[in-house]
Design a protein around this motif. Structure first.
Motif, PDB file in Angstrom:
ATOM      1  N   UNK A 291      14.364   0.825   3.662  1.00  0.00           N
ATOM      2  CA  UNK A 291      14.329   2.114   3.242  1.00  0.00           C
ATOM      3  C   UNK A 291      15.602   2.448   2.259  1.00  0.00           C
ATOM      4  N   UNK A 292      16.574   1.945   2.438  1.00  0.00           N
ATOM      5  CA  UNK A 292      17.753   2.244   1.837  1.00  0.00           C
ATOM      6  C   UNK A 292      17.613   1.862   0.281  1.00  0.00           C
ATOM      7  N   UNK A 293      16.819   0.733   0.035  1.00  0.00           N
ATOM      8  CA  UNK A 293      16.792   0.262  -1.160  1.00  0.00           C
ATOM      9  C   UNK A 293      15.541   1.053  -1.835  1.00  0.00           C
ATOM     10  N   UNK A 294      14.721   1.544  -1.106  1.00  0.00           N
ATOM     11  CA  UNK A 294      13.559   2.379  -1.811  1.00  0.00           C
ATOM     12  C   UNK A 294      14.100   3.647  -2.045  1.00  0.00           C
TER      13      UNK A 294
ATOM     14  N   UNK B 107       0.848  -1.119  -0.176  1.00  0.00           N
ATOM     15  CA  UNK B 107       0.041  -0.122   0.040  1.00  0.00           C
ATOM     16  C   UNK B 107       0.780   1.320  -0.044  1.00  0.00           C
ATOM     17  N   UNK B 108       0.073   2.363   0.127  1.00  0.00           N
ATOM     18  CA  UNK B 108       0.647   3.719  -0.078  1.00  0.00           C
ATOM     19  C   UNK B 108       1.396   3.948   1.050  1.00  0.00           C
ATOM     20  N   UNK B 109       0.856   3.786   2.420  1.00  0.00           N
ATOM     21  CA  UNK B 109       1.444   4.619   3.503  1.00  0.00           C
ATOM     22  C   UNK B 109       2.531   4.100   4.127  1.00  0.00           C
ATOM     23  N   UNK B 110       2.876   2.548   3.801  1.00  0.00           N
ATOM     24  CA  UNK B 110       4.173   1.980   4.395  1.00  0.00           C
ATOM     25  C   UNK B 110       5.373   2.830   3.935  1.00  0.00           C
ATOM     26  N   UNK B 111       5.470   3.013   2.668  1.00  0.00           N
ATOM     27  CA  UNK B 111       6.931   3.652   2.277  1.00  0.00           C
ATOM     28  C   UNK B 111       6.791   4.944   2.649  1.00  0.00           C
ATOM     29  N   UNK B 112       5.955   5.632   2.928  1.00  0.00           N
ATOM     30  CA  UNK B 112       5.869   6.874   3.404  1.00  0.00           C
ATOM     31  C   UNK B 112       6.284   7.150   4.932  1.00  0.00           C
ATOM     32  N   UNK B 113       5.494   6.063   5.752  1.00  0.00           N
ATOM     33  CA  UNK B 113       6.074   6.118   7.080  1.00  0.00           C
ATOM     34  C   UNK B 113       7.618   5.761   7.111  1.00  0.00           C
ATOM     35  N   UNK B 114       8.185   4.821   6.176  1.00  0.00           N
ATOM     36  CA  UNK B 114       9.368   4.576   6.205  1.00  0.00           C
ATOM     37  C   UNK B 114      10.306   5.621   5.982  1.00  0.00           C
TER      38      UNK B 114
ATOM     39  N   UNK C 288      -1.312   0.490  10.041  1.00  0.00           N
ATOM     40  CA  UNK C 288      -0.026   0.443   9.343  1.00  0.00           C
ATOM     41  C   UNK C 288       1.139   0.314  10.414  1.00  0.00           C
ATOM     42  N   UNK C 289       0.966   1.222  11.320  1.00  0.00           N
ATOM     43  CA  UNK C 289       2.156   1.120  12.306  1.00  0.00           C
ATOM     44  C   UNK C 289       2.201  -0.391  13.086  1.00  0.00           C
ATOM     45  N   UNK C 290       0.900  -0.920  13.287  1.00  0.00           N
ATOM     46  CA  UNK C 290       0.926  -2.157  13.807  1.00  0.00           C
ATOM     47  C   UNK C 290       1.435  -3.344  13.007  1.00  0.00           C
TER      48      UNK C 290
END
Length: 116
Positions: free
Chosen positions: A90-93, A21-28, A56-58
């Protein structure tokens, strides 16, 4: 000999499942510089509802992407930070984010409503 059935077809499939989903990448991305409290995360992530952020945090804690630290004090304090596993994702993103920045105008010009 019994062969274990694989859940994912390849590494990309597995990575996308963890990201979901959308949010996990943005949270990272938001946690890249260090721990943040829930309210700070919510302010940084414009458009996310409290309920979705909690879910998402859970999920990210369950998959080991982030750590939730509870400080037993008054008022209660909880901070979220990336684990080594989360930092590695996060590094590979980062290159994907750079690609998005380079092609942002083109991507924004796509008629997304027609593609869905």
């Amino acid at each position: 000999m019994e062969t274990k059935k694989r859940t994912f077809t390849c590494g990309l499939d597995a990575a996308i499942a963890v990201m979901g989903g959308k949010w996990k990448g943005l949270i990272l991305f938001t946690l890249r510089d260090g721990p943040l409290r829930f309210g700070q995360l919510r302010r940084e992530l414009a458009g996310i509802s409290e309920r979705v952020l909690i879910l998402q945090l859970r999920e990210m804690e369950t998959t080991g992407l982030l750590h939730r630290e509870v400080y037993h004090q008054v008022p209660p304090k909880v901070e979220y930070s990336l684990t080594d596993f989360g930092q590695s994702l996060n590094t590979v993103m980062a290159p994907l984010g750079e690609w998005g920045e380079q092609h942002l105008d083109r991507i924004e010009s796509i008629a997304w409503d027609q593609l869905r």
